[in-house]
Design an enzyme around this catalytic site. Sequence first.
Site, PDB file in Angstrom:
ATOM      1  N   CYS A 152       2.850   2.003  10.149  1.00 28.28           N
ATOM      2  CA  CYS A 152       3.466   2.867   9.146  1.00 28.28           C
ATOM      3  C   CYS A 152       4.249   3.972   9.858  1.00 28.28           C
ATOM      4  O   CYS A 152       3.709   4.676  10.707  1.00 28.28           O
ATOM      5  CB  CYS A 152       2.399   3.469   8.250  1.00 28.28           C
ATOM      6  SG  CYS A 152       3.086   4.443   6.919  1.00 28.28           S
ATOM      7  N   PRO A 204       0.853  -1.198   0.000  1.00 26.22           N
ATOM      8  CA  PRO A 204       0.000   0.000   0.000  1.00 26.22           C
ATOM      9  C   PRO A 204       0.882   1.239   0.000  1.00 26.22           C
ATOM     10  O   PRO A 204       1.832   1.320   0.795  1.00 26.22           O
ATOM     11  CB  PRO A 204      -0.776  -0.115   1.314  1.00 26.22           C
ATOM     12  CG  PRO A 204       0.044  -1.007   2.180  1.00 26.22           C
ATOM     13  CD  PRO A 204       0.794  -1.924   1.263  1.00 26.22           C
TER      14      PRO A 204
HETATM   15  C1  LIG Z   1       5.222   6.688  -1.193  1.00 27.56           C
HETATM   16  C2  LIG Z   1       4.949   5.640  -0.160  1.00 27.56           C
HETATM   17  C3  LIG Z   1       3.703   5.558   0.421  1.00 27.56           C
HETATM   18  C4  LIG Z   1       3.427   4.576   1.383  1.00 27.56           C
HETATM   19  N1  LIG Z   1       2.182   4.481   1.906  1.00 27.56           N
HETATM   20  C5  LIG Z   1       1.905   3.479   2.767  1.00 27.56           C
HETATM   21  C6  LIG Z   1       0.589   3.263   3.233  1.00 27.56           C
HETATM   22  O1  LIG Z   1      -0.366   3.974   2.871  1.00 27.56           O
HETATM   23  N2  LIG Z   1       0.388   2.245   4.108  1.00 27.56           N
HETATM   24  C7  LIG Z   1       1.423   1.403   4.523  1.00 27.56           C
HETATM   25  O2  LIG Z   1       1.181   0.496   5.317  1.00 27.56           O
HETATM   26  N3  LIG Z   1       2.651   1.578   4.065  1.00 27.56           N
HETATM   27  C8  LIG Z   1       2.909   2.584   3.208  1.00 27.56           C
HETATM   28  N4  LIG Z   1       4.164   2.719   2.718  1.00 27.56           N
HETATM   29  C9  LIG Z   1       5.185   1.723   3.095  1.00 27.56           C
HETATM   30  C10 LIG Z   1       5.228   0.642   2.012  1.00 27.56           C
HETATM   31  O3  LIG Z   1       3.976  -0.016   1.913  1.00 27.56           O
HETATM   32  C11 LIG Z   1       6.304  -0.402   2.316  1.00 27.56           C
HETATM   33  O4  LIG Z   1       5.931  -1.135   3.444  1.00 27.56           O
HETATM   34  C12 LIG Z   1       7.615   0.240   2.582  1.00 27.56           C
HETATM   35  O5  LIG Z   1       7.960   0.989   1.451  1.00 27.56           O
HETATM   36  C13 LIG Z   1       8.671  -0.841   2.913  1.00 27.56           C
HETATM   37  O6  LIG Z   1       8.972  -1.558   1.787  1.00 27.56           O
HETATM   38  P1  LIG Z   1      10.471  -1.572   1.274  1.00 27.56           P
HETATM   39  O7  LIG Z   1      11.267  -2.062   2.439  1.00 27.56           O
HETATM   40  O8  LIG Z   1      10.434  -2.544   0.127  1.00 27.56           O
HETATM   41  O9  LIG Z   1      10.749  -0.157   0.849  1.00 27.56           O
HETATM   42  C14 LIG Z   1       4.449   3.694   1.777  1.00 27.56           C
HETATM   43  C15 LIG Z   1       5.715   3.781   1.169  1.00 27.56           C
HETATM   44  C16 LIG Z   1       5.958   4.724   0.235  1.00 27.56           C
HETATM   45  C17 LIG Z   1       7.341   4.785  -0.397  1.00 27.56           C
END
Ligand SMILES: Cc1cc2nc3c(=O)[nH]c(=O)nc-3n(C[C@H](O)[C@H](O)[C@H](O)COP(=O)(O)O)c2cc1C
Length: 120
Positions: A95, A12
């Site tokens: 988050c 998300p």
């Molecule tokens: C632009 C952006 C918006 C995000 N919005 C949400 C969100 O609405 N809800 C959520 O649980 N995580 C949100 N996240 C976190 C991501 O879902 C994800 O868990 C996070 O990027 C970790 O993944 P990674 O380790 O692959 O970067 C967001 C991340 C980014 C970069």
Amino acid sequence: MASSPWRLSVAPMMDWTDRHCRYFHRLLSRHALLYTEMVTTGALIHGDVARHLRFNAEEQPVALQLGGSEPADLAHCAKLGEQWGYEEINLNCGCPSERVQRGAFGRSSWPTASRPWSMW
Ligand SMILES: Cc1cc2nc3c(=O)[nH]c(=O)nc-3n(C[C@H](O)[C@H](O)[C@H](O)COP(=O)(O)O)c2cc1C
């Protein structure tokens, strides 16, 4: 606990994983679970439910991610998500974004680790 049937999920992402983005992602794979942006309970209770929850059937399976801190509101919105046909309801429990923490929802606002479960 049963393991997830999905081998791939698109996380998300606020301001990104709207229905247009998800439709595009679905064209890339039939075998991924797609997530909505986080939708706050306030947006659903006080705002335009259809604007936040409508999606194209082609996007399925889609998980609705909810953000909120009141168990009764989360339960109400989870039921709305079920009625709108979402495959899964996901609670934003951790988050780290400033926006989430400022809004006092998610894990940061819960006094104890058991708070999310008190709504069931
Ligand atoms: C632009 C952006 C918006 C995000 N919005 C949400 C969100 O609405 N809800 C959520 O649980 N995580 C949100 N996240 C976190 C991501 O879902 C994800 O868990 C996070 O990027 C970790 O993944 P990674 O380790 O692959 O970067 C967001 C991340 C980014 C970069």
